[in-house]
Design an enzyme around this catalytic site. Structure first.
Site, short mmCIF file in Angstrom:
data_model
loop_
_atom_site.label_atom_id
_atom_site.label_comp_id
_atom_site.label_asym_id
_atom_site.label_seq_id
_atom_site.Cartn_x
_atom_site.Cartn_y
_atom_site.Cartn_z
CB SER A 240 -0.90 0.00 1.24
OG SER A 240 -0.09 0.23 2.38
CE LYS A 241 -2.53 4.73 -3.43
NZ LYS A 241 -3.98 4.85 -3.47
CD GLN A 242 -1.93 3.86 3.76
OE1 GLN A 242 -2.11 2.79 3.19
NE2 GLN A 242 -2.55 4.96 3.39
#
Ligand code: GLU
Length: 295
Positions: A240-242
């Site tokens: 994910s972007k996180q």
């Protein structure tokens, strides 16, 4: 095995949150929803889910759109931005309130259980003589869920059931920071856009029962669902972007597509370009799911 055709003309959608550009993980969901729509000869809509303002990265929506085009994934009609749809969410919210399906909640984060379902502390009947939480004291607003098992069949994951009342409890539809919650926005949008088929990552499988209840409360049809496996990093976490998944490099589009395709469990395709890739992939997807396209 052939699947029962949807009685409405197929409408699918890809609904990215513009917290950053597409990466290998989000492409898997985009690809699956695109393939399913094209295999059905249905519409594929693009909805930018920018309702969660604190998570939006400036320019990510345009970047995502450029990436999709660079990969040969062209959506139908005009894209929709959730931040332009407040009146629709407001109308749905007012309807739920008028029907007694939404109530104000005054619980602070500290008063909520660390885990487990919302205990219903602010349900008007639980407050006895104090009555419902007055609107000006409400921090958030919750949907009053149905009791009993919510059962449905996911086209990838098979039969599912969840007791929303005991596993989740009344959930938030309007947040303490005054933003519409994802659950409300997605149900209103899918309903009003005529979406018949929700195809997305398996991390959202758990939201489906809640969304079905909300759709019913709003007299909206429940779309069919298909939840594809997630791409995980070496530590088993969802990419994910996180956790800093790198942006897709669409200069090497065919390789990006082949990677996503393999994540979906298929053998690499003998394609020399994007057009060939999609033609093969759509046919394989249709065969895998027994899809007979609309004439
Ligand atoms: N906006 C959500 C996400 O990017 C997807 C919502 C959905 O497909 O229902 O994870």
């Amino acid at each position: 095995m052939a699947q029962a055709p949807s009685p409405r003309p197929y409408v699918g959608r890809f609904a990215p949150s513009p917290s950053g550009p597409l990466h290998d993980g989000s492409l898997v969901a985009a690809m699956a929803s695109y393939l399913d729509a094209r295999a059905h000869r249905g519409a594929w809509l693009l909805r930018i889910e920018d309702i969660d303002a604190p998570r939006v990265a400036a320019g990510a929506d345009r970047w995502i759109m450029a990436q999709l085009c660079g990969l040969g994934m062209h959506w139908d009609g005009e894209p929709v931005w959730q931040t332009r749809r407040h009146p629709e969410y407001q109308r749905a919210f007012e309807r739920l309130r008028a029907d007694g399906r939404a109530y104000g909640c005054a619980c602070t984060r500290r008063e909520l259980p660390v885990a487990g379902p919302y205990p219903g502390t602010c349900r008007p009947e639980a407050r006895g003589a104090k009555g419902p939480v007055p609107a000006h004291e409400a921090r958030s607003w919750r949907f009053r869920v149905d009791r009993g098992l919510e059962a449905f069949t996911d086209r990838w994951q098979g039969p599912q059931s969840q007791d929303v009342a005991t596993e989740v409890g009344d959930f938030i539809i309007r947040r303490a920071d005054d933003l519409w919650a994802y659950q409300l926005a997605v149900v209103v949008d899918d309903g009003l856009q005529g979406v018949t088929d929700v195809v997305r990552g398996a991390d959202l499988l758990d939201s489906t029962a809640r969304q079905r209840q909300l759709a019913r409360a709003l007299d909206l049809p429940c779309p069919r669902s298909l939840h594809v496996p997630l791409l995980c990093d070496g530590a088993g976490r969802k990419l994910s972007k996180q956790n800093h998944a790198p942006a897709l490099d669409t200069d090497h589009g065919l390789e990006c597509l082949q990677r996503a395709w393999r994540t979906l469990g298929f053998e690499p395709l003998p394609a020399r370009g994007l057009g060939e890739f999609w033609a093969w992939a759509i046919a394989r997807w249709a065969a895998r799911f027994g899809i007979t396209p609309a004439p």
